[in-house]
Design an enzyme around this catalytic site. Structure first.
Site, PDB file in Angstrom:
ATOM      1  CE1 TYR A  17      10.495  42.634  48.513  1.00 56.19           C
ATOM      2  CE2 TYR A  17      11.625  42.438  46.407  1.00 56.19           C
ATOM      3  CZ  TYR A  17      11.276  43.180  47.512  1.00 56.19           C
ATOM      4  OH  TYR A  17      11.715  44.491  47.624  1.00 56.19           O
TER       5      TYR A  17
ATOM      6  CG  ASP B  86       6.461  39.540  40.512  1.00 57.10           C
ATOM      7  OD1 ASP B  86       7.199  39.818  39.538  1.00 57.10           O
ATOM      8  OD2 ASP B  86       6.700  39.912  41.674  1.00 57.10           O
TER       9      ASP B  86
ATOM     10  CE  LYS C 166      14.803  40.675  40.106  1.00 56.39           C
ATOM     11  NZ  LYS C 166      15.772  41.214  41.017  1.00 56.39           N
TER      12      LYS C 166
HETATM   13  N1  PLP Z   1       9.122  40.926  41.959  1.00 58.16           N
HETATM   14  C1  PLP Z   1      10.047  39.951  42.040  1.00 58.16           C
HETATM   15  C2  PLP Z   1       9.656  38.541  41.733  1.00 58.16           C
HETATM   16  C3  PLP Z   1      11.352  40.261  42.404  1.00 58.16           C
HETATM   17  O1  PLP Z   1      12.261  39.290  42.500  1.00 58.16           O
HETATM   18  C4  PLP Z   1      11.694  41.610  42.670  1.00 58.16           C
HETATM   19  C5  PLP Z   1      13.056  41.976  43.057  1.00 58.16           C
HETATM   20  O2  PLP Z   1      13.906  41.183  43.289  1.00 58.16           O
HETATM   21  C6  PLP Z   1      10.691  42.589  42.566  1.00 58.16           C
HETATM   22  C7  PLP Z   1       9.418  42.213  42.204  1.00 58.16           C
HETATM   23  C8  PLP Z   1      11.005  44.020  42.837  1.00 58.16           C
HETATM   24  O3  PLP Z   1      11.798  44.516  41.825  1.00 58.16           O
HETATM   25  P1  PLP Z   1      12.714  45.825  42.069  1.00 58.16           P
HETATM   26  O4  PLP Z   1      13.804  45.404  43.000  1.00 58.16           O
HETATM   27  O5  PLP Z   1      13.180  46.178  40.696  1.00 58.16           O
HETATM   28  O6  PLP Z   1      11.836  46.866  42.668  1.00 58.16           O
END
Ligand code: PLP
Length: 441
Positions: free
Chosen positions: A157, A252, A280
């Site tokens: 994700y 990511d 985060k």
């Molecule tokens: N990338 C990863 C690996 C994530 O776990 C998340 C959210 O859980 C995101 C991107 C997206 O982050 P946000 O919820 O701050 O938009």
């Protein structure tokens, strides 16, 4: 409000009347009663529990029940909720104004701290969410390579930007099928989906689309299909393939950054991505995220270069202060060692409880992340993650919640441990989880 700590082994929350009423009320104005779908308990059934406060290791609901938290606001709360040092930094920042819409030193201070932990990255841009970080990194990769396609992995994700909200089809070169209605099908076709932990799939995909793939975007440890560690050699193979095909490798690390180690998973595996997305933990519980890379790439971003990307609240001084105070705590000697020890101890207890009660459970940890799946074998990819017993996870979730342990309400989510999970809290949580296994029958 008085709150009480449950004795998980023999005390159970039967009802939460205030939370039920709050949910009914919320549903009359908020879509589904929530502002982010997983909070609605859709994957586990039942009504969401409304939170009154969070402090250290615990969450207190509006009925006054206290829970030991393993969600940590979905990752940011690595030093425990409302950590006094973070609160002090936030109060200090708030006293000087909430948002300037102009440069401030706090941005540079946090940038220096983060870049100091990411060798090979020398410029960073702050944004407000992980979604924005990944979306912007992909735009930059397209601009830098002059190519349109991107490769992502099924079950990874990267936020909800259109190009990233694309599900797996089977096979190496399946063109993207949107996960959600409303996504432009032309755009979705520019996202190719490969199997996680399958470097051969990526190799075939890059060969089939030679000279057209801008970036491979990967969660170096997958945390959005439970917890799936990269197989030996998988990330090395991605690095090698990307270099050979002139494709950028984007890690990511929105979830893993400063959560599994100082500097994220790249510090553990020693592989250098071209771009890194963070979120985060770096915002310490306030909205901050970032993307970073080496100078010649990042200097393509406006105002130095032509790639446009901006944000009214980007680099917000209060969020920067929370992030900096959080990272200062993380940087203390032994921080990640003791976080990893707490996670490993929880995993050991879960294995024992599952064995004692006869449930097939796969569990593991990396730094402050834990995965727990009801399955015969450790999941290696999205197919495996989907085949886990999610109904049983739902029952386990409720059995744990009713015994005072706050788990993520979906078997596809990692659990998060914080510095506030001391031996006493771990032991208390584990005895409640043991009782929850027992209650599964
Ligand atoms: N990338 C990863 C690996 C994530 O776990 C998340 C959210 O859980 C995101 C991107 C997206 O982050 P946000 O919820 O701050 O938009």
């Amino acid at each position: 409000m008085n709150s009480r700590v449950l004795n998980g082994a023999n005390e159970v929350i039967a009802r939460r009347p205030a939370s039920e009423a709050a949910d009914r009320r919320a549903n009359r104005s908020l879509v589904g009663g929530v502002n982010s779908p997983v909070r609605a308990f859709g994957a586990v059934g039942g009504r969401p529990v409304a939170v009154a406060r969070a402090d250290g290791v615990s969450i207190t609901d509006i009925d006054g029940n206290r829970y030991i938290d393993f969600v940590g606001s979905w990752g940011p709360a690595i030093v425990g909720h409302a950590n006094p040092r973070v609160l002090e930094a936030v109060h200090d920042a708030v006293d000087r104004g909430l948002s300037f819409g102009a440069p401030c030193e706090a941005e540079t201070e946090l940038a220096e701290t983060i870049l100091g932990a990411l060798p090979g990255h020398d410029r960073i841009r702050f944004v407000s969410s992980g979604t924005e970080a990944c979306m912007s990194a992909v735009r930059l990769a397209r601009a830098a390579t002059g190519r349109d396609l991107i490769v992502k992995f099924a079950g990874n994700y990267h936020g909800h930007a259109d190009a990233m909200l694309v599900e797996a089809g089977s096979g190496a070169i399946t063109h993207g099928v949107p996960t959600s209605p409303g996504i432009n099908k032309e755009l979705a076709r520019s996202t190719l989906t490969c199997r996680y932990n399958d470097a051969e799939d990526v190799s075939e995909t890059l060969r089939a689309h030679e000279g057209r793939v801008a970036a491979v975007l990967v969660e170096p440890v997958a945390g959005n299909m439970g917890l799936v560690a990269p197989a030996d050699g998988f990330l090395e193979a991605l690095r090698d393939l990307c270099s050979r095909h002139g494709t950028l490798l984007i890690f990511d690390e929105v979830m893993t950054g400063f959560r599994v180690a100082w500097g994220g998973y790249q510090a553990i595996c020693g592989i250098q991505p071209d771009l890194t997305c963070l979120g985060k933990v770096i915002g310490g519980g306030l909205p901050a995220a970032a993307y970073a890379g080496r100078r010649e790439l990042m200097d393509l971003v406006a105002p130095v270069g032509p790639v446009y990307q901006a944000g009214t609240l980007s680099g917000n001084p209060v969020a920067m202060a929370a992030g900096r105070a959080t990272l200062e705590i993380c940087q203390q000697p032994g921080f990640y060692e003791s976080l990893s020890r707490a996670s490993a101890e929880i995993v050991r207890h879960i294995r024992e409880s599952a064995a004692r009660t006869g449930h097939a459970v796969q569990t593991d940890s990396i730094g402050g992340m834990i995965g727990v799946s009801f399955a015969q074998r450790p999941p290696r990819n999205f197919e495996d993650a989907k085949a886990c017993d999610h109904d049983k996870f739902g029952r386990f979730f409720h059995a744990a919640l009713d015994r005072g342990v706050w788990l993520p309400p979906s078997g596809y989510e990692a659990w998060f441990v914080s510095a506030a999970h001391g031996p006493e809290e771990v032991s208390q949580a584990c005895s409640a989880l043991d009782a929850a296994f027992g209650a599964l029958g």
